[in-house]
Write a protein that holds these residues in place. Structure first.
Motif, PDB file in Angstrom:
ATOM      1  N   ALA A 112       0.847  -1.195   0.000  1.00  0.00           N
ATOM      2  CA  ALA A 112       0.000   0.000   0.000  1.00  0.00           C
ATOM      3  C   ALA A 112       0.882   1.244   0.000  1.00  0.00           C
ATOM      4  N   PRO A 113       0.526   2.256  -0.790  1.00  0.00           N
ATOM      5  CA  PRO A 113       1.326   3.483  -0.807  1.00  0.00           C
ATOM      6  C   PRO A 113       1.179   4.255   0.508  1.00  0.00           C
ATOM      7  N   ILE A 114       2.215   4.966   0.877  1.00  0.00           N
ATOM      8  CA  ILE A 114       2.153   5.842   2.053  1.00  0.00           C
ATOM      9  C   ILE A 114       1.562   7.180   1.623  1.00  0.00           C
ATOM     10  N   ARG A 115       0.448   7.559   2.254  1.00  0.00           N
ATOM     11  CA  ARG A 115      -0.205   8.836   1.948  1.00  0.00           C
ATOM     12  C   ARG A 115       0.347   9.903   2.904  1.00  0.00           C
ATOM     13  N   ARG A 116       1.413  10.516   2.500  1.00  0.00           N
ATOM     14  CA  ARG A 116       2.120  11.419   3.423  1.00  0.00           C
ATOM     15  C   ARG A 116       1.263  12.609   3.838  1.00  0.00           C
ATOM     16  N   LYS A 117       0.338  13.024   2.994  1.00  0.00           N
ATOM     17  CA  LYS A 117      -0.514  14.154   3.364  1.00  0.00           C
ATOM     18  C   LYS A 117      -1.468  13.799   4.495  1.00  0.00           C
ATOM     19  N   ASP A 118      -1.692  12.487   4.716  1.00  0.00           N
ATOM     20  CA  ASP A 118      -2.591  12.052   5.779  1.00  0.00           C
ATOM     21  C   ASP A 118      -1.865  11.784   7.093  1.00  0.00           C
ATOM     22  N   LEU A 119      -0.545  11.859   7.088  1.00  0.00           N
ATOM     23  CA  LEU A 119       0.205  11.581   8.307  1.00  0.00           C
ATOM     24  C   LEU A 119       0.099  12.762   9.276  1.00  0.00           C
ATOM     25  N   ASP A 164       1.276  15.420  12.118  1.00  0.00           N
ATOM     26  CA  ASP A 164       2.591  15.975  12.449  1.00  0.00           C
ATOM     27  C   ASP A 164       2.943  15.613  13.892  1.00  0.00           C
ATOM     28  N   PHE A 165       4.155  15.959  14.293  1.00  0.00           N
ATOM     29  CA  PHE A 165       4.632  15.570  15.620  1.00  0.00           C
ATOM     30  C   PHE A 165       3.759  16.149  16.726  1.00  0.00           C
ATOM     31  N   ALA A 166       3.325  17.378  16.551  1.00  0.00           N
ATOM     32  CA  ALA A 166       2.504  18.014  17.586  1.00  0.00           C
ATOM     33  C   ALA A 166       1.200  17.252  17.803  1.00  0.00           C
ATOM     34  N   ALA A 167       0.585  16.769  16.715  1.00  0.00           N
ATOM     35  CA  ALA A 167      -0.671  16.032  16.841  1.00  0.00           C
ATOM     36  C   ALA A 167      -0.454  14.690  17.527  1.00  0.00           C
ATOM     37  N   VAL A 168       0.627  14.003  17.154  1.00  0.00           N
ATOM     38  CA  VAL A 168       0.931  12.719  17.794  1.00  0.00           C
ATOM     39  C   VAL A 168       1.260  12.943  19.265  1.00  0.00           C
ATOM     40  N   ARG A 169       2.033  13.983  19.555  1.00  0.00           N
ATOM     41  CA  ARG A 169       2.385  14.287  20.945  1.00  0.00           C
ATOM     42  C   ARG A 169       1.125  14.569  21.773  1.00  0.00           C
TER      43      ARG A 169
END
Length: 273
Positions: free
Chosen positions: A70-77, A79-84
């Protein structure tokens, strides 16, 4: 059968060589087409890193069909602040809505963590989902039976975990085992695996984060984890397959109340070597 083939799109960059954790991809010299280490096909752990490292798509793995990548959809990843913020806002849930979660939603959460890392990429973690009030009652009683045995024998484990107090609270009708959760998910792995306890713990840690992202509550179920470790018949009763052991357990369901703030936590000690 050759482990992989290389198309004419190969530039000889050597990234596939560097990516293979088992050193099965070899390159005689920079710029040359990589080849497979002969006679070592069985050592491939099927991680796919060799194929996904190729910038031109020239690497074709015979055991991993290209159409299954499956391709990586980088626009859907995020950012660090959201994961944090997700990690910071995760809280152990000990007050659950008793309504069960639909099975398809539970399966969706487990499906979301199938890429959790495992030792040597064995990917051999399985799950038992205790589903519904009647089954939760059976599992709860199994844990309480183990607690009664520990308390009766006056074991060190009973003292360390204050099991006598837990037994008294349960006797008064307080659900100190499952906290009213409608489900508990047990992660199991082979007894003789490479890193079974770590694999199961990582899987449950990922599942807890996935549940938080999906709006569910979760809590590590220590009493059940201890009971599964000490009393093998409990795992058999829950349906854990023979030759495997339950190493991690997570209460799961909808929260009865959502946390409104993030409590403070100290920065852990860090040293650089």
């Amino acid at each position: 059968m050759a482990l992989f083939t290389i198309t004419e799109a190969c530039t000889g960059c050597g990234l596939c060589v560097a990516a293979c954790p088992a050193s099965l991809v070899r390159q005689a010299a920079p710029g040359e087409t990589p080849t497979a280490l002969e006679g070592r096909e069985a050592h491939c752990i099927r991680c796919g890193h060799c194929a996904i490292a190729c910038p031109t798509g020239a690497f074709v793995h015979e055991l991993l069909p290209a159409e299954e990548f499956a391709p990586i959809r980088r626009k859907d990843l995020p950012d660090f602040a959201a994961v944090r913020h997700l990690l910071d806002s995760r809280r152990s849930c000990r007050t659950f809505d008793p309504a069960p979660v639909p099975r398809q939603e539970l399966l969706s959460l487990i499906d979301a963590v199938r890429h959790a890392p495992t030792g040597h990429n064995t990917r051999d973690v399985g799950y038992v989902v205790v589903d519904g009030p009647a089954r939760m009652d059976v599992a709860r009683q199994g844990v309480l039976d183990w607690i009664a045995g520990e308390v009766g024998a006056k074991t060190e484990r009973a003292r360390e975990l204050h099991l006598a107090g837990a037994a008294r609270a349960a006797g008064k009708g307080k659900d100190v085992i499952f906290r009213g959760a409608p489900h508990v998910v047990v992660a199991h792995a082979p007894d003789g695996g490479i890193t079974p306890a770590l694999d199961a713990a990582i899987a449950c840690a990922w599942l807890e984060i996935a549940a938080a992202a999906a709006g569910y509550g979760a809590c590590w179920c220590g009493y059940l984890i201890f009971a599964l470790d000490a009393h093998r018949p409990l795992g058999e009763m829950l349906g854990i397959p023979q030759g495997r052991k339950g190493y991690a357990a997570l209460l799961l369901g909808r929260r009865a109340a959502r946390p409104l703030a993030i409590p403070p936590r100290d920065m852990p000690p860090v040293t650089f070597f």
